[in-house]
Design a protein around this motif. Structure first.
Motif, PDB file in Angstrom:
ATOM      1  N   ASP A 100     -60.102 -20.089  -9.656  1.00 48.73           N
ATOM      2  CA  ASP A 100     -59.456 -19.077  -8.813  1.00 48.73           C
ATOM      3  C   ASP A 100     -58.022 -18.813  -9.258  1.00 48.73           C
ATOM      4  O   ASP A 100     -57.537 -17.681  -9.180  1.00 48.73           O
ATOM      5  CB  ASP A 100     -59.492 -19.486  -7.344  1.00 48.73           C
ATOM      6  CG  ASP A 100     -60.886 -19.390  -6.744  1.00 48.73           C
ATOM      7  OD1 ASP A 100     -61.722 -18.629  -7.290  1.00 48.73           O
ATOM      8  OD2 ASP A 100     -61.140 -20.071  -5.738  1.00 48.73           O
TER       9      ASP A 100
ATOM     10  N   ASP B 165     -55.928 -11.274 -12.903  1.00 49.93           N
ATOM     11  CA  ASP B 165     -55.831 -10.125 -12.002  1.00 49.93           C
ATOM     12  C   ASP B 165     -54.393  -9.613 -11.952  1.00 49.93           C
ATOM     13  O   ASP B 165     -54.161  -8.399 -11.957  1.00 49.93           O
ATOM     14  CB  ASP B 165     -56.315 -10.532 -10.604  1.00 49.93           C
ATOM     15  CG  ASP B 165     -56.356  -9.347  -9.653  1.00 49.93           C
ATOM     16  OD1 ASP B 165     -57.120  -8.397  -9.937  1.00 49.93           O
ATOM     17  OD2 ASP B 165     -55.625  -9.368  -8.644  1.00 49.93           O
ATOM     18  N   GLU B 166     -53.438 -10.525 -11.912  1.00 55.32           N
ATOM     19  CA  GLU B 166     -52.013 -10.155 -11.892  1.00 55.32           C
ATOM     20  C   GLU B 166     -51.649  -9.354 -13.147  1.00 55.32           C
ATOM     21  O   GLU B 166     -50.817  -8.450 -13.109  1.00 55.32           O
ATOM     22  CB  GLU B 166     -51.138 -11.395 -11.784  1.00 55.32           C
ATOM     23  CG  GLU B 166     -49.661 -11.138 -11.689  1.00 55.32           C
ATOM     24  CD  GLU B 166     -49.223 -10.454 -10.396  1.00 55.32           C
ATOM     25  OE1 GLU B 166     -48.195  -9.752 -10.431  1.00 55.32           O
ATOM     26  OE2 GLU B 166     -49.899 -10.603  -9.358  1.00 55.32           O
TER      27      GLU B 166
ATOM     28  N   ARG C  26     -58.323 -16.702 -12.354  1.00 55.99           N
ATOM     29  CA  ARG C  26     -58.722 -15.357 -11.935  1.00 55.99           C
ATOM     30  C   ARG C  26     -57.513 -14.593 -11.378  1.00 55.99           C
ATOM     31  O   ARG C  26     -57.306 -13.424 -11.692  1.00 55.99           O
ATOM     32  CB  ARG C  26     -59.815 -15.433 -10.879  1.00 55.99           C
ATOM     33  CG  ARG C  26     -60.369 -14.074 -10.464  1.00 55.99           C
ATOM     34  CD  ARG C  26     -61.414 -14.164  -9.357  1.00 55.99           C
ATOM     35  NE  ARG C  26     -62.419 -15.180  -9.585  1.00 55.99           N
ATOM     36  CZ  ARG C  26     -63.479 -15.034 -10.378  1.00 55.99           C
ATOM     37  NH1 ARG C  26     -63.650 -13.917 -11.036  1.00 55.99           N
ATOM     38  NH2 ARG C  26     -64.354 -16.008 -10.502  1.00 55.99           N
ATOM     39  N   ALA C  27     -56.690 -15.270 -10.563  1.00 56.94           N
ATOM     40  CA  ALA C  27     -55.517 -14.631  -9.977  1.00 56.94           C
ATOM     41  C   ALA C  27     -54.511 -14.239 -11.063  1.00 56.94           C
ATOM     42  O   ALA C  27     -53.906 -13.159 -10.993  1.00 56.94           O
ATOM     43  CB  ALA C  27     -54.867 -15.556  -8.952  1.00 56.94           C
TER      44      ALA C  27
ATOM     45  N   GLU D 181     -49.335 -14.241 -18.243  1.00 56.59           N
ATOM     46  CA  GLU D 181     -49.707 -14.663 -16.885  1.00 56.59           C
ATOM     47  C   GLU D 181     -50.445 -16.007 -16.896  1.00 56.59           C
ATOM     48  O   GLU D 181     -50.158 -16.882 -16.083  1.00 56.59           O
ATOM     49  CB  GLU D 181     -50.567 -13.594 -16.209  1.00 56.59           C
ATOM     50  CG  GLU D 181     -49.818 -12.324 -15.871  1.00 56.59           C
ATOM     51  CD  GLU D 181     -48.687 -12.518 -14.874  1.00 56.59           C
ATOM     52  OE1 GLU D 181     -48.737 -13.456 -14.050  1.00 56.59           O
ATOM     53  OE2 GLU D 181     -47.734 -11.723 -14.918  1.00 56.59           O
TER      54      GLU D 181
ATOM     55  N   VAL E 108     -62.740 -12.005 -20.262  1.00 57.43           N
ATOM     56  CA  VAL E 108     -61.880 -11.064 -19.546  1.00 57.43           C
ATOM     57  C   VAL E 108     -62.293  -9.647 -19.912  1.00 57.43           C
ATOM     58  O   VAL E 108     -62.474  -9.325 -21.084  1.00 57.43           O
ATOM     59  CB  VAL E 108     -60.393 -11.319 -19.875  1.00 57.43           C
ATOM     60  CG1 VAL E 108     -59.508 -10.275 -19.216  1.00 57.43           C
ATOM     61  CG2 VAL E 108     -59.991 -12.719 -19.424  1.00 57.43           C
TER      62      VAL E 108
ATOM     63  N   GLY F  39     -53.661  -7.407 -14.564  1.00 62.82           N
ATOM     64  CA  GLY F  39     -54.326  -6.104 -14.457  1.00 62.82           C
ATOM     65  C   GLY F  39     -55.743  -6.074 -15.017  1.00 62.82           C
ATOM     66  O   GLY F  39     -56.277  -4.998 -15.267  1.00 62.82           O
ATOM     67  N   TYR F  40     -56.367  -7.235 -15.182  1.00 59.81           N
ATOM     68  CA  TYR F  40     -57.693  -7.296 -15.788  1.00 59.81           C
ATOM     69  C   TYR F  40     -58.625  -8.134 -14.924  1.00 59.81           C
ATOM     70  O   TYR F  40     -58.205  -8.695 -13.922  1.00 59.81           O
ATOM     71  CB  TYR F  40     -57.595  -7.842 -17.223  1.00 59.81           C
ATOM     72  CG  TYR F  40     -56.593  -7.048 -17.999  1.00 59.81           C
ATOM     73  CD1 TYR F  40     -56.924  -5.801 -18.527  1.00 59.81           C
ATOM     74  CD2 TYR F  40     -55.280  -7.483 -18.130  1.00 59.81           C
ATOM     75  CE1 TYR F  40     -55.974  -5.022 -19.168  1.00 59.81           C
ATOM     76  CE2 TYR F  40     -54.319  -6.714 -18.772  1.00 59.81           C
ATOM     77  CZ  TYR F  40     -54.683  -5.489 -19.292  1.00 59.81           C
ATOM     78  OH  TYR F  40     -53.755  -4.710 -19.909  1.00 59.81           O
ATOM     79  N   ASP F  41     -59.894  -8.196 -15.319  1.00 57.81           N
ATOM     80  CA  ASP F  41     -60.888  -8.890 -14.515  1.00 57.81           C
ATOM     81  C   ASP F  41     -61.494 -10.054 -15.258  1.00 57.81           C
ATOM     82  O   ASP F  41     -61.923  -9.905 -16.418  1.00 57.81           O
ATOM     83  CB  ASP F  41     -62.019  -7.921 -14.124  1.00 57.81           C
ATOM     84  CG  ASP F  41     -61.529  -6.790 -13.237  1.00 57.81           C
ATOM     85  OD1 ASP F  41     -60.809  -7.093 -12.270  1.00 57.81           O
ATOM     86  OD2 ASP F  41     -61.842  -5.629 -13.520  1.00 57.81           O
TER      87      ASP F  41
END
Length: 69
Positions: free
Chosen positions: A53, A60-61, A56-57, A23, A8, A63-65
């Protein structure tokens, strides 16, 4: 149990760790989340393999990649 490690990008502090942990922990079947802030590695233990996925979602929720998955 299945343990998978994800990379991440963007985490810089304890709040980041808490956000990602919260999350990812909410995903169905996840039993444990360990975040190594220094390396950016997030190790997830789940009852069965997780859909990348979905992970990843969740990241992303927070706030990171998610990197390289």
């Amino acid at each position: 149990m299945v343990t998978t490690t994800y990379q991440v990008q963007g985490m810089t502090c304890g709040h980041c760790v808490n956000s990602v942990s919260t999350e990812v922990s909410a995903l169905p079947g996840v039993t444990d989340v360990q975040v190594d802030l220094a390396s950016g590695r997030v190790t997830v233990t789940s009852q069965s393999p997780l859909d990348t996925d979905a992970v990843r979602a969740a990241v992303d929720e927070a706030g990171y990649d998610l990197v390289g998955a």
